[in-house]
Design a protein around this motif. Structure first.
Motif, PDB file in Angstrom:
ATOM      1  N   ALA A 144       0.780  -1.246   0.000  1.00 21.41           N
ATOM      2  CA  ALA A 144       0.000   0.000   0.000  1.00 21.41           C
ATOM      3  C   ALA A 144       0.812   1.298   0.000  1.00 21.41           C
ATOM      4  O   ALA A 144       0.476   2.229   0.742  1.00 21.41           O
ATOM      5  N   PRO A 145       1.885   1.379  -0.797  1.00 24.87           N
ATOM      6  CA  PRO A 145       2.499   2.702  -0.987  1.00 24.87           C
ATOM      7  C   PRO A 145       1.571   3.521  -1.887  1.00 24.87           C
ATOM      8  O   PRO A 145       1.724   3.530  -3.119  1.00 24.87           O
ATOM      9  N   SER A 146       0.617   4.165  -1.297  1.00 31.25           N
ATOM     10  CA  SER A 146      -0.444   4.825  -2.056  1.00 31.25           C
ATOM     11  C   SER A 146      -1.004   5.988  -1.252  1.00 31.25           C
ATOM     12  O   SER A 146      -1.380   5.819  -0.091  1.00 31.25           O
ATOM     13  N   CYS A 147      -1.013   7.151  -1.857  1.00 31.53           N
ATOM     14  CA  CYS A 147      -1.664   8.293  -1.214  1.00 31.53           C
ATOM     15  C   CYS A 147      -2.464   9.027  -2.282  1.00 31.53           C
ATOM     16  O   CYS A 147      -2.262   8.802  -3.476  1.00 31.53           O
ATOM     17  N   PHE A 148      -3.377   9.844  -1.840  1.00 27.81           N
ATOM     18  CA  PHE A 148      -4.231  10.527  -2.813  1.00 27.81           C
ATOM     19  C   PHE A 148      -4.668  11.870  -2.284  1.00 27.81           C
ATOM     20  O   PHE A 148      -4.380  12.227  -1.147  1.00 27.81           O
ATOM     21  N   GLU A 149      -5.360  12.607  -3.138  1.00 28.34           N
ATOM     22  CA  GLU A 149      -5.901  13.909  -2.754  1.00 28.34           C
ATOM     23  C   GLU A 149      -7.316  14.043  -3.287  1.00 28.34           C
ATOM     24  O   GLU A 149      -7.768  13.200  -4.075  1.00 28.34           O
ATOM     25  N   GLY A 150      -8.002  15.061  -2.859  1.00 23.94           N
ATOM     26  CA  GLY A 150      -9.341  15.339  -3.356  1.00 23.94           C
ATOM     27  C   GLY A 150      -9.522  16.845  -3.391  1.00 23.94           C
ATOM     28  O   GLY A 150      -9.279  17.519  -2.393  1.00 23.94           O
ATOM     29  N   LEU A 151      -9.861  17.369  -4.563  1.00 22.56           N
ATOM     30  CA  LEU A 151     -10.157  18.802  -4.673  1.00 22.56           C
ATOM     31  C   LEU A 151     -11.192  18.980  -5.767  1.00 22.56           C
ATOM     32  O   LEU A 151     -11.472  18.038  -6.508  1.00 22.56           O
TER      33      LEU A 151
END
Ligand code: PLP
Ligand code: COI
Length: 349
Positions: free
Chosen positions: A54-61
Motif C-alpha cells: 500500500a504505498p499509495s496516497c491521494f488527494e481530493g479537490l
C-alpha cells in the motif's frame, strides 16, 4: 453523455465517466512528460508495491464553474503540499507544486465539458493519486511511482440536498488511526482501515462514523470522510490531534469563522462535551459542510449495550449556514475571494 444531458441533481459523490485522465511516472528519479489519455485502464507489473504494501496516497479537490463563467480550483497548492507530506511519510517520490498544479489543470481542460454548470451546484471532483509501481518483494518503499489525476462530475456527498443533516455513530470498536500512526496523512491505507467499520455503521442506518482517539477512546478525532467541528457560545471548536487529517476545508473555515467574529479553538474534545454543542458538522472537500443532527454512542456495559444520544437541530444551524455560504460563495465566485484561495483555469485552446 454530453454535459447538456447530465442531470446533476440526481448525482451523489460517485464515479461518473469523463473524457480523460492525465498521468506521469517517475522512474529512477526522472519524471516523464504528462500523458493525457482516454484509456482509463493502467497496465502495472503484478509485483508493483501498490498491490502489496500500500504505498499509495491521494488527494481530493474540486473545480467549480463560477457565476461569472470562470473555472476555479480551491486551494490546490494546499493539496499539493499535503500530497508531498503523504509521500514523504511513505518515503517515495512526489510531484512538486508546479507538476501537481499542471496535471490538475490538464485534467480539468481535458474534461472541460464535464464541469457542471454553476446553476447545478455540482462540481468536477479531481482525484490525484500517487502509487508505488516498481516490482518488489521485500518490504521497501517504492522508488518508482505513477502520479495520475482523474475526474468525476459529482453532486452532494450523500445524494441529498446540500445542508440536509445526517446521523453519525461513535466508532467504539474500530480505530481509524493509531496514536503514532499515519492518520495525519492522506494514505489509501487509512481508508482501508475504516471500510469494515463503515459497512457496519451504514448497515445500522448511520450516514457517518465518528472515530475516537485510539489510545484512550475518550476524545473525538474525526469522521471517516471528513473533519469534525462544533459550535457553541459563539465559538468554532475542532479537535487538535496529529492523527487527524489536516483538512483544507477546516483550515479555510477557521479563517472564515474569525472573519465572522467567532472565537476559534483547536483542542481536545472529550466525548461528554458532545452534549454541549449547539451545532455539529462534518467538513471536507467531498462533504463541504454537512450538519449532523444526532450522534449515537453505543456503550457496552456488563448489563448489555446502551445507546446515548447527542441531539442537534434537524436543520442546519444558523452559524454553520453562514460559514457554508461564505465558503461556497468564494469557491463559486459569488463572494469576494479576499484570501486569494482560488486558482483560475483557462479553457482548453
Ligand atoms: N478527514 C478525512 C478522513 C478525509 O478523508 C477528508 C477528505 O479529504 C477530510 C478530513 C477533509 O479534508 P479536506 O478538507 O482537505 O478535503
Ligand atoms: C475528500 O473530501 O476529497 C475526500 O477525499 C474524502 C473522500 C475519501 C470521501
Amino acid at each position: 453523455m454530453t454535459m447538456a444531458e447530465i442531470d446533476y441533481s440526481k448525482r451523489s459523490f460517485n464515479y461518473y465517466p469523463t473524457n480523460a485522465i492525465v498521468y506521469t511516472k517517475c522512474i529512477d528519479g526522472r519524471w516523464s512528460k504528462p500523458v493525457v489519455s482516454n484509456d482509463f485502464n493502467f497496465s502495472l507489473h503484478c509485483f508493483a508495491g501498490v498491490f502489496h504494501y500500500a504505498p499509495s496516497c491521494f488527494e481530493g479537490l474540486k473545480a467549480y464553474r463560477g457565476a461569472d463563467g470562470l473555472v476555479r480550483m480551491f486551494r490546490p497548492d494546499e493539496n499539493a503540499r499535503r500530497m508531498e507530506s503523504s509521500a514523504q511519510y511513505l518515503d517515495m517520490p512526489a510531484p512538486n507544486l508546479e507538476m501537481f498544479l499542471d496535471l490538475c489543470t490538464l485534467c480539468i481542460q481535458a474534461n472541460w465539458d464535464f464541469i457542471p454548470s454553476f446553476e447545478s451546484g455540482a462540481s468536477l471532483y479531481l482525484r490525484p493519486v500517487l502509487i508505488g509501481i516498481n516490482p518488489q518483494l521485500g518490504i521497501h518503499s517504492s522508488k518508482d511511482v505513477m502520479f495520475a489525476v482523474m475526474a468525476s462530475g459529482v453532486g452532494t456527498y450523500s445524494g441529498a440536498k446540500s445542508l440536509v443533516p445526517g446521523t453519525a455513530v461513535l466508532s467504539r470498536n474500530y480505530d481509524r488511526a493509531a496514536t503514532y500512526g499515519s492518520g495525519g496523512y492522506k494514505l489509501g491505507a487509512n481508508y482501508a482501515q475504516s471500510l469494515h467499520a463503515y459497512n457496519l455503521a451504514h448497515k445500522m442506518g448511520y450516514r457517518e462514523l465518528l472515530f475516537l482517539d485510539s489510545a484512550t477512546h475518550s476524545h473525538i478525532e474525526e469522521f471517516g470522510s471528513s473533519n469534525f467541528f462544533g459550535i457553541k457560545h459563539g465559538c468554532y471548536i475542532t479537535p487538535n490531534s496529529p492523527s487527524v487529517l489536516p483538512s483544507i476545508t477546516n483550515k479555510s473555515l477557521r479563517k472564515i469563522a474569525e472573519e465572522l467574529g467567532l472565537k476559534v479553538e483547536r483542542r481536545t474534545i472529550f466525548i461528554d462535551e458532545l452534549e454541549t454543542f449547539e451545532e455539529v458538522n462534518s467538513c471536507g472537500t467531498a462533504v463541504v459542510i454537512t450538519p449532523i443532527c444526532r450522534i449515537d454512542d453505543k456503550v457496552t456495559l456488563e448489563s448489555g449495550t446502551i445507546t446515548r444520544e447527542y441531539k442537534y437541530p434537524e436543520i442546519c444551524g444558523p452559524i454553520s449556514e453562514k460559514l457554508y455560504k461564505r465558503l461556497v460563495g468564494i469557491q463559486r465566485g459569488t463572494e469576494e475571494d479576499t484570501y486569494g484561495w482560488c486558482m483560475f483555469v483557462n479553457a482548453p485552446k
